[in-house]
Design a protein around this motif. Structure first.
Motif, PDB file in Angstrom:
ATOM      1  N   GLU A 360       0.879  -1.174   0.000  1.00 58.96           N
ATOM      2  CA  GLU A 360       0.000   0.000   0.000  1.00 58.96           C
ATOM      3  C   GLU A 360       0.910   1.216   0.000  1.00 58.96           C
ATOM      4  O   GLU A 360       1.243   1.774   1.045  1.00 58.96           O
ATOM      5  CB  GLU A 360      -0.907  -0.036   1.223  1.00 58.96           C
ATOM      6  N   THR A 361       1.320   1.626  -1.187  1.00 57.78           N
ATOM      7  CA  THR A 361       2.344   2.659  -1.317  1.00 57.78           C
ATOM      8  C   THR A 361       1.860   4.024  -0.853  1.00 57.78           C
ATOM      9  O   THR A 361       2.664   4.902  -0.570  1.00 57.78           O
ATOM     10  CB  THR A 361       2.802   2.759  -2.781  1.00 57.78           C
ATOM     11  N   ARG A 362       0.559   4.244  -0.794  1.00 52.20           N
ATOM     12  CA  ARG A 362       0.009   5.432  -0.152  1.00 52.20           C
ATOM     13  C   ARG A 362      -1.299   5.030   0.525  1.00 52.20           C
ATOM     14  O   ARG A 362      -1.971   4.096   0.074  1.00 52.20           O
ATOM     15  CB  ARG A 362      -0.213   6.570  -1.142  1.00 52.20           C
ATOM     16  N   PRO A 363      -1.650   5.692   1.619  1.00 54.40           N
ATOM     17  CA  PRO A 363      -2.856   5.303   2.351  1.00 54.40           C
ATOM     18  C   PRO A 363      -4.092   5.351   1.464  1.00 54.40           C
ATOM     19  O   PRO A 363      -4.192   6.198   0.568  1.00 54.40           O
ATOM     20  CB  PRO A 363      -2.940   6.354   3.473  1.00 54.40           C
ATOM     21  N   ARG A 364      -5.028   4.465   1.741  1.00 52.60           N
ATOM     22  CA  ARG A 364      -6.270   4.441   0.956  1.00 52.60           C
ATOM     23  C   ARG A 364      -7.097   5.703   1.174  1.00 52.60           C
ATOM     24  O   ARG A 364      -7.749   6.183   0.266  1.00 52.60           O
ATOM     25  CB  ARG A 364      -7.112   3.221   1.330  1.00 52.60           C
ATOM     26  N   ASP A 365      -7.100   6.193   2.408  1.00 49.63           N
ATOM     27  CA  ASP A 365      -7.836   7.408   2.762  1.00 49.63           C
ATOM     28  C   ASP A 365      -9.262   7.372   2.195  1.00 49.63           C
ATOM     29  O   ASP A 365      -9.637   8.209   1.370  1.00 49.63           O
ATOM     30  CB  ASP A 365      -7.089   8.645   2.240  1.00 49.63           C
ATOM     31  N   PRO A 366     -10.072   6.410   2.629  1.00 51.93           N
ATOM     32  CA  PRO A 366     -11.414   6.284   2.053  1.00 51.93           C
ATOM     33  C   PRO A 366     -12.302   7.480   2.382  1.00 51.93           C
ATOM     34  O   PRO A 366     -12.265   8.023   3.492  1.00 51.93           O
ATOM     35  CB  PRO A 366     -11.953   5.003   2.705  1.00 51.93           C
ATOM     36  N   VAL A 367     -13.088   7.906   1.424  1.00 49.43           N
ATOM     37  CA  VAL A 367     -14.070   8.973   1.637  1.00 49.43           C
ATOM     38  C   VAL A 367     -15.426   8.474   1.155  1.00 49.43           C
ATOM     39  O   VAL A 367     -15.525   7.795   0.138  1.00 49.43           O
ATOM     40  CB  VAL A 367     -13.684  10.282   0.920  1.00 49.43           C
ATOM     41  N   ARG A 368     -16.466   8.815   1.905  1.00 49.07           N
ATOM     42  CA  ARG A 368     -17.833   8.486   1.537  1.00 49.07           C
ATOM     43  C   ARG A 368     -18.482   9.736   0.975  1.00 49.07           C
ATOM     44  O   ARG A 368     -18.533  10.767   1.658  1.00 49.07           O
ATOM     45  CB  ARG A 368     -18.602   7.970   2.750  1.00 49.07           C
ATOM     46  N   ILE A 369     -18.956   9.682  -0.241  1.00 50.43           N
ATOM     47  CA  ILE A 369     -19.588  10.836  -0.863  1.00 50.43           C
ATOM     48  C   ILE A 369     -21.040  10.901  -0.419  1.00 50.43           C
ATOM     49  O   ILE A 369     -21.842  10.020  -0.738  1.00 50.43           O
ATOM     50  CB  ILE A 369     -19.486  10.775  -2.402  1.00 50.43           C
ATOM     51  N   ARG A 370     -21.356  11.957   0.347  1.00 53.77           N
ATOM     52  CA  ARG A 370     -22.711  12.133   0.856  1.00 53.77           C
ATOM     53  C   ARG A 370     -23.400  13.350   0.244  1.00 53.77           C
ATOM     54  O   ARG A 370     -24.637  13.474   0.313  1.00 53.77           O
ATOM     55  CB  ARG A 370     -22.683  12.270   2.379  1.00 53.77           C
ATOM     56  N   ALA A 371     -22.596  14.273  -0.323  1.00 51.50           N
ATOM     57  CA  ALA A 371     -23.176  15.478  -0.905  1.00 51.50           C
ATOM     58  C   ALA A 371     -24.092  15.124  -2.067  1.00 51.50           C
ATOM     59  O   ALA A 371     -23.905  14.114  -2.755  1.00 51.50           O
ATOM     60  CB  ALA A 371     -22.054  16.404  -1.383  1.00 51.50           C
ATOM     61  N   ARG A 372     -25.101  15.947  -2.281  1.00 52.33           N
ATOM     62  CA  ARG A 372     -26.040  15.718  -3.375  1.00 52.33           C
ATOM     63  C   ARG A 372     -25.299  15.814  -4.707  1.00 52.33           C
ATOM     64  O   ARG A 372     -24.845  16.880  -5.111  1.00 52.33           O
ATOM     65  CB  ARG A 372     -27.166  16.745  -3.324  1.00 52.33           C
ATOM     66  N   SER A 373     -25.152  14.671  -5.361  1.00 48.25           N
ATOM     67  CA  SER A 373     -24.387  14.600  -6.607  1.00 48.25           C
ATOM     68  C   SER A 373     -24.617  13.244  -7.240  1.00 48.25           C
ATOM     69  O   SER A 373     -25.163  12.333  -6.601  1.00 48.25           O
ATOM     70  CB  SER A 373     -22.886  14.796  -6.334  1.00 48.25           C
ATOM     71  N   PRO A 374     -24.194  13.052  -8.507  1.00 48.13           N
ATOM     72  CA  PRO A 374     -24.348  11.725  -9.140  1.00 48.13           C
ATOM     73  C   PRO A 374     -23.554  10.622  -8.449  1.00 48.13           C
ATOM     74  O   PRO A 374     -23.827   9.443  -8.664  1.00 48.13           O
ATOM     75  CB  PRO A 374     -23.831  11.958 -10.562  1.00 48.13           C
ATOM     76  N   ILE A 430      -8.550  14.331 -11.006  1.00 46.37           N
ATOM     77  CA  ILE A 430      -8.780  13.785  -9.668  1.00 46.37           C
ATOM     78  C   ILE A 430      -7.636  12.829  -9.362  1.00 46.37           C
ATOM     79  O   ILE A 430      -7.544  11.741  -9.934  1.00 46.37           O
ATOM     80  CB  ILE A 430     -10.126  13.046  -9.589  1.00 46.37           C
ATOM     81  N   ALA A 431      -6.725  13.240  -8.468  1.00 42.30           N
ATOM     82  CA  ALA A 431      -5.540  12.440  -8.154  1.00 42.30           C
ATOM     83  C   ALA A 431      -5.642  11.759  -6.800  1.00 42.30           C
ATOM     84  O   ALA A 431      -4.880  10.828  -6.527  1.00 42.30           O
ATOM     85  CB  ALA A 431      -4.289  13.315  -8.191  1.00 42.30           C
ATOM     86  N   ALA A 432      -6.561  12.207  -5.945  1.00 44.94           N
ATOM     87  CA  ALA A 432      -6.674  11.649  -4.598  1.00 44.94           C
ATOM     88  C   ALA A 432      -8.135  11.657  -4.178  1.00 44.94           C
ATOM     89  O   ALA A 432      -8.958  12.414  -4.725  1.00 44.94           O
ATOM     90  CB  ALA A 432      -5.829  12.451  -3.609  1.00 44.94           C
ATOM     91  N   SER A 433      -8.445  10.819  -3.201  1.00 50.85           N
ATOM     92  CA  SER A 433      -9.835  10.694  -2.762  1.00 50.85           C
ATOM     93  C   SER A 433     -10.385  12.022  -2.239  1.00 50.85           C
ATOM     94  O   SER A 433     -11.570  12.327  -2.431  1.00 50.85           O
ATOM     95  CB  SER A 433      -9.949   9.609  -1.685  1.00 50.85           C
ATOM     96  N   ARG A 434      -9.536  12.828  -1.599  1.00 50.89           N
ATOM     97  CA  ARG A 434      -9.998  14.117  -1.083  1.00 50.89           C
ATOM     98  C   ARG A 434     -10.319  15.088  -2.217  1.00 50.89           C
ATOM     99  O   ARG A 434     -11.165  15.979  -2.067  1.00 50.89           O
ATOM    100  CB  ARG A 434      -8.952  14.723  -0.148  1.00 50.89           C
ATOM    101  N   GLU A 437     -13.837  14.282  -3.094  1.00 53.04           N
ATOM    102  CA  GLU A 437     -14.763  14.780  -2.073  1.00 53.04           C
ATOM    103  C   GLU A 437     -15.007  16.270  -2.254  1.00 53.04           C
ATOM    104  O   GLU A 437     -16.155  16.742  -2.186  1.00 53.04           O
ATOM    105  CB  GLU A 437     -14.189  14.493  -0.685  1.00 53.04           C
ATOM    106  N   ARG A 438     -13.950  17.044  -2.495  1.00 57.29           N
ATOM    107  CA  ARG A 438     -14.098  18.492  -2.685  1.00 57.29           C
ATOM    108  C   ARG A 438     -14.909  18.789  -3.938  1.00 57.29           C
ATOM    109  O   ARG A 438     -15.776  19.668  -3.934  1.00 57.29           O
ATOM    110  CB  ARG A 438     -12.721  19.158  -2.779  1.00 57.29           C
TER     111      ARG A 438
END
Length: 464
Positions: A360-374, A430-434, A437-438
């Motif tokens: 795991e060369t970089r952390p997974r850093d999971p994000v859950r998308i909750r904002a109103r979006s597709p 989009i290079a990272a999970s954050r 999210e943004r």
């Protein structure tokens, strides 16, 4: 009273007309009473029924009540009921402490699991390990008891034509034993699991048999019945079982307290060998797997495997395609090294590959998308060799991976799937999970989403 079954041996000589064929009469009582009953009695107590349930609350309880009142589904004024999703399958007890192996698809999405034994005892079960990549799962029965078990046999010793018994609970009618032969080995184009290397049998297997036992003539478990080829839903004499060798790997992981199965990582991209490739590398027939690329500093590169090599064997066992390589390599575990034989420049070379898990060369850093979006309802993670290995993706692929898509969510209804790689949102990389999210928090009315699915990149425009 049980009537004996006569076993008649027919000797068909070449050119002998049907009328002249010789029927041999049984010569003693033992020949008259030939039966599989002994094997069935030995194996059946360890084969169980698996019941799964998941309670889903109804979102529109008032509307449901209205329809029940005026369209006859229930009594007027009856309280709305939660929807209960159920599953039914089979399983095999492989440890006296109560470890049960079954198919993952039998208990997938289930929150409650119960197991019924042939002696009518029922036990609640906890899910110890799920392994979607092999479609296997391990349960543990709750309760202090010593359980009957079925010993794991040697699926590698099976040959086409060997007699086998399939034991399970087809259509929920109760435990059933069917008999057949091993029709084929190493079936890799079935499309059921990531690790495709199935035993094919003509023993009758039907819905409900999933997770049940395929037993050899020594009364040992040689496979877990998993799938059938059928256009009608019934048995057409083409059933597939996961070999005991892979079952043992998954069960050993569960015994060791693991929640997931740890598998070795090669660090190379493989493809099938076609006739043109075989001729170009000096093979007399298409066999093995072509190394299409290697990961820098990965086990393959460290062992000396190069792009353009053809892998022919893993630890002395032949591999014919990427699926059979994946199966053979996965069985080796994650300790020590294993021999991989490659063809290079017309010569065979045996190389020692280090057996390690994908990093795991970089952390997974999971994000859950909750904002109103597709993408509402997805869980996204950063890409790494470990994630790529788990989700069967190319390790060099860019983007953020959709690890989960919640059932019934906006993202699921739109059509997003686990394994999709999000590359860009509204033209921004989009290079990272954050980053994802943004981008989803912007609140725009329209999203232009570029994604990679199965190596195919496309862009779609969706409203919010």
């Amino acid at each position: 009273m049980r009537r004996p079954v006569l076993v008649l041996a027919i000797l068909a000589a070449i050119g002998m007309p049907a009328a002249a064929q010789t029927r041999v009469t049984p010569e003693n009582r033992a020949q008259v009473q030939l039966s599989f009953a002994g094997i069935a009695k030995q194996a059946s107590p360890a084969v169980v029924n698996v019941y799964g349930a998941r309670v889903e609350q109804r979102a529109n309880a008032g509307m449901d009540d209205f329809f029940r009142r005026y369209f006859g589904d229930g009594q007027p004024g009856a309280m709305p009921q939660d929807r209960v999703q159920r599953s039914l399958g089979s399983g095999v007890i492989v440890d006296a402490s109560g470890l049960v192996v079954t198919n993952n698809h039998v208990i997938e999405n289930m929150t409650e699991v119960k197991v019924a034994l042939t002696d009518r005892r029922e036990f609640e079960a906890e899910i110890v390990l799920r392994d979607p990549r092999t479609d296997l799962a391990v349960l543990r029965l709750k309760g202090a008891a010593s359980f009957p078990t079925l010993a794991l046999g040697d699926s590698e010793a099976l040959e086409v034509g060997d007699l086998v018994l399939a034991i399970g609970n087809p259509f929920g009618v109760g435990q059933t034993v069917t008999q057949g032969i091993v029709s084929a080995l190493a079936r890799t184009q079935v499309g059921v699991t990531d690790y495709q290397f199935f035993i094919q049998t003509d023993a009758a297997i039907n819905p409900g048999n999933s997770g049940g036992a395929l037993v050899d003539m020594s009364g040992r478990l040689v496979g877990i019945n998993t799938a059938i080829f059928s256009r009608s839903g019934g048995s057409h004499g083409i059933g597939f079982a996961i070999p005991a060798s892979m079952v043992r790997t998954v069960v050993d992981s569960a015994r060791g307290g693991g929640k997931t199965v740890r598998r070795p990582w090669l660090g190379a991209r493989l493809q099938a060998v076609n006739p043109e490739i075989a001729e170009s590398v000096g093979l007399d027939r298409p066999t093995g797997v072509l190394v299409a690329g290697v990961v820098e500093k990965g086990p393959a590169e460290e062992a000396g495997i190069r792009r353009g090599d053809v892998i022919l064997e893993v630890d002395g066992r032949e591999v014919d395609d990427p699926e059979s390589f994946g199966y053979r390599f996965a069985l080796k575990g994650v300790e020590g090294r294993t021999a991989v034989t490659v063809m290079r420049g017309g010569k065979r070379n045996a190389l020692q590959v280090r057996l390690i898990t994908a990093p795991e060369t970089r952390p997974r850093d999971p994000v859950r998308i909750r904002a109103r979006s597709p993408l509402a309802g997805v869980t996204a993670v950063n890409m790494s060799p470990a994630v790529a290995e788990e989700m069967s993706l190319d390790v060099g692929t860019e983007g953020v991976v959709l690890q989960e898509v919640e059932r019934g969510s906006v993202a699921a209804r739109v059509g997003f799937q686990p394994g999709d790689l999000i590359l860009a949102i509204n033209g921004e990389r989009i290079a990272a999970s954050r980053d994802l999210e943004r981008a989803m928090r912007d609140g725009r009315g329209v999203w232009e989403i570029t994604l990679n699915r199965g190596g195919r990149v496309f862009t779609t425009v969706l409203g919010g």
